[in-house]
Design an enzyme around this catalytic site. Sequence first.
Site, PDB file in Angstrom:
ATOM      1  N   TYR A 124       0.717  -1.258   0.019  1.00 32.46           N
ATOM      2  CA  TYR A 124       0.034  -0.037  -0.040  1.00 32.46           C
ATOM      3  C   TYR A 124       0.981   1.083  -0.198  1.00 32.46           C
ATOM      4  O   TYR A 124       0.206   2.378   0.004  1.00 32.46           O
ATOM      5  CB  TYR A 124      -0.836   0.354   1.395  1.00 32.46           C
ATOM      6  CG  TYR A 124      -2.142  -1.132   1.021  1.00 32.46           C
ATOM      7  CD1 TYR A 124      -2.171  -1.903   0.082  1.00 32.46           C
ATOM      8  CD2 TYR A 124      -3.078  -1.130   2.311  1.00 32.46           C
ATOM      9  CE1 TYR A 124      -3.426  -2.629   0.025  1.00 32.46           C
ATOM     10  CE2 TYR A 124      -4.027  -1.974   2.344  1.00 32.46           C
ATOM     11  CZ  TYR A 124      -4.309  -2.748   1.148  1.00 32.46           C
ATOM     12  OH  TYR A 124      -5.213  -3.683   1.146  1.00 32.46           O
ATOM     13  N   LYS A 191       3.865 -14.137   5.735  1.00 32.71           N
ATOM     14  CA  LYS A 191       4.227 -15.276   4.609  1.00 32.71           C
ATOM     15  C   LYS A 191       5.481 -15.143   4.223  1.00 32.71           C
ATOM     16  O   LYS A 191       5.978 -15.153   3.344  1.00 32.71           O
ATOM     17  CB  LYS A 191       3.310 -14.781   3.459  1.00 32.71           C
ATOM     18  CG  LYS A 191       2.818 -15.866   2.714  1.00 32.71           C
ATOM     19  CD  LYS A 191       1.874 -16.813   3.168  1.00 32.71           C
ATOM     20  CE  LYS A 191       1.792 -18.278   2.246  1.00 32.71           C
ATOM     21  NZ  LYS A 191       1.365 -19.212   3.118  1.00 32.71           N
ATOM     22  N   ASP A 224      -2.543 -17.305   6.082  1.00 32.39           N
ATOM     23  CA  ASP A 224      -3.406 -18.202   5.287  1.00 32.39           C
ATOM     24  C   ASP A 224      -3.990 -18.929   6.444  1.00 32.39           C
ATOM     25  O   ASP A 224      -5.226 -19.106   6.824  1.00 32.39           O
ATOM     26  CB  ASP A 224      -3.092 -18.946   4.218  1.00 32.39           C
ATOM     27  CG  ASP A 224      -1.730 -19.455   4.205  1.00 32.39           C
ATOM     28  OD1 ASP A 224      -1.079 -19.194   5.189  1.00 32.39           O
ATOM     29  OD2 ASP A 224      -1.230 -20.238   3.242  1.00 32.39           O
ATOM     30  N   ASP A 248      -5.289  -5.022   6.667  1.00 30.41           N
ATOM     31  CA  ASP A 248      -6.300  -4.335   6.276  1.00 30.41           C
ATOM     32  C   ASP A 248      -7.419  -5.394   6.188  1.00 30.41           C
ATOM     33  O   ASP A 248      -8.510  -5.285   6.438  1.00 30.41           O
ATOM     34  CB  ASP A 248      -6.094  -3.672   4.566  1.00 30.41           C
ATOM     35  CG  ASP A 248      -7.176  -2.868   4.073  1.00 30.41           C
ATOM     36  OD1 ASP A 248      -8.048  -2.620   5.151  1.00 30.41           O
ATOM     37  OD2 ASP A 248      -7.187  -2.824   3.074  1.00 30.41           O
TER      38      ASP A 248
END
Length: 355
Positions: A124, A191, A224, A248
Amino acid sequence: MAHRVVLVPGDGIGPEVATAARRVLDATGVELRWIERPAGATALERAGALLPEETLDAIRECRVALKGPITTPVGTGFRSVNVALRQELDLFAAVRPARSLPGVPTRHEGVDLVVIRENTEDLYQGIEFERGSDAAMALRARLRDLGGFELREDAGVTLKPISASGTHRIVRFAFEYARTNRRRKVTVGHKAPVMRFSDGLFLDTARADARDYPEIAWEEIQVDHLSARLVRRPEDFDVLLLPNLYGDILSDLCAGLVGGLGLIPGANIGWEYAVFEPVHGSAPDIAGRGIADPVAMILSGAMLMRHLGELDAAERVEAAVDAVLRAGSVRTGDVGGTSTTTDMADAIAAAVRSA
Ligand code: ATP
């Protein structure tokens, strides 16, 4: 001594919920001096700017603001007024508590977690290369030179920068928050095995800094897997520490775990300034009708009180919200009632006074 607080009513339902929150916070007896300043579409109409300098100056002077939702009209040159405000004031931490509220039916009970999201970096940050542009073509050539990376000719690119310094400050913030608010565990979502130099850096930095807070448990979960666990057993989690994009997404997921948009407070915080605001938008579909749920804005106000060190007042406001929701006779349409925004504010203010 009175606390000076900037009030930015904002757009749509913003002025309605701002008035409601002000009434409830004033009922605590804490002396608050409200300094009202515009931002958003309303400010563009009245003051000729979406984010007027006078509003930024007031926040810099008072250091804290309670802000309603603001909309960014298309074609004004701003990507988002909210993002611009965060950048101007370096509000690097987004804090969003998700707590089960009494009398609000949801899938899970006993949820009490806080999402702390890094607000300035990651995908972002806004470093983008449009498909086919000269810049994208130059990047493609450079990447081939640098490491033999092959970009497809028709690829658009968004970069994911994560720095050690940007990570240090959000990790420190998360642990200080946990310590001050007597939280017992911080869980980092990442991740790292796939993105070693961005998420991996975030994880390594966070893991090392976590050692300075031995009284707070530390947990690492791939994002995840974390999503799956959150929807199954949200009560297992306490503080979630997340880079920008995952933060977010998961903060909306957590909001969904505990009820509707009208109930969830939030804050954007930096070392110098803090802006407290509900998660919901300006809700143009119900604006001006006096039926918006003011709870999210009122609970954002409770977070502000806590930030000011007014812990007793903050707890009284939260307890009053709980009491009114639990009693159930006064509630707005989004949680199954027919009361107005003002009815709700009056009921909560009365509960604050009698606490
Ligand atoms: P924006 O573009 O400003 O983000 P939006 O319409 O995309 O606005 P929201 O304003 O958050 O998103 O509204 C989404 C839905 O939730 C709407 O139907 C709205 O009426 C409802 N909603 C949002 N906030 C409240 C609230 N405080 N009380 C009742 N309903 C709400």
